[in-house]
Design an enzyme around this catalytic site. Sequence first.
Site, PDB file in Angstrom:
ATOM      1  N   VAL A   1       0.827  -1.206   0.000  1.00  0.00           N
ATOM      2  CA  VAL A   1       0.000   0.000   0.000  1.00  0.00           C
ATOM      3  C   VAL A   1       0.863   1.258   0.000  1.00  0.00           C
ATOM      4  CG1 VAL A   1      -1.726   1.318   1.296  1.00  0.00           C
ATOM      5  CG2 VAL A   1      -1.954  -1.164   1.094  1.00  0.00           C
ATOM      6  N   GLU A   2       1.950   1.238   0.750  1.00  0.00           N
ATOM      7  CA  GLU A   2       2.785   2.433   0.888  1.00  0.00           C
ATOM      8  C   GLU A   2       3.577   2.751  -0.375  1.00  0.00           C
ATOM      9  OE1 GLU A   2       3.179   4.751   3.116  1.00  0.00           O
ATOM     10  OE2 GLU A   2       1.793   3.991   4.628  1.00  0.00           O
TER      11      GLU A   2
END
Length: 298
Positions: free
Chosen positions: A175-176
């Site tokens: 996600v990051e």
Amino acid sequence: MLSILLLAAPARATVTPAEGETERSLRTLLRSEALGYENGEGVERDAEKAAQLYCKAARLGDAESQFNLGWMYANGRGVERSDATAAFFFHAAAEQGLEQAVRMLANVGGPPNYVPECMIDRAPPQMTERPPARPPVRAAEVLPPDAPSHIVEIVKRHAPTYKLSPRLVLAFIKVESNYDAAALSPKNAKGLMQLIPDTAARFGVFRPYDAEQNIRGGMAYLRWLMAYFEGNVPLVAAAYNAGEGTVNRYRGVPPYAETRAYVMRIIGGYGRLDHPFDAGATQASPQLGTMRSFSFMQ
């Protein structure tokens, strides 16, 4: 809508968050209906009903509804006038970048130290007690197939040290940064786990673009957050995205559309609402007992 009480999540809960578009559509629908009642467009004007609908959208992170509700409280339109409550909603909208909300803050002051009643999701508890701290689960996990092998190897090698699930750590990395070790955000967050300079310094990361050092720093932060929020994955995810101070101030996942979507993606990648935690890493948040629940679509 499926409401999950974060602080009482079953130990073996498995969840499938909804697509972000579903929640975006719901926010738009609620705001549109509220505008109709506020202005008497197509329905009889009903400011009280408008405020109720705005608040439902505000809980889902709709900045325009937060601004409109702040305006209603600032002017006593359909609700009891309250600068403090107006400040809460103006701040929530301003923190999401709504310029008109930023301008209104000069009139109502700083944010209150409470969460307005209408922002508290009254989902019924599923357990009477919070699950206790437990040692890490040792069963083999199914790891994401798109994760590069060298990143998986680093995560698996260090996860036991930080008492973290490799699947959870890889969910954060996905996600990051989408596994990009050279990722740099507009907020100067760097590397695989997108560490901002303060967080990197806090956990001894001096080479944020070094994959192993970045991952170890991110894991150290996750271990701390897990202890601080006693294994509550949505609260940990919200804090990683918006800061633990923001989660404390809002008594739960902040009403930001971006943060809510982030939390859903982490839950989707990990597949659970809870995680074992190392109680020795830090004391629990003093606000933990007052945290509200987090609802998402399914």
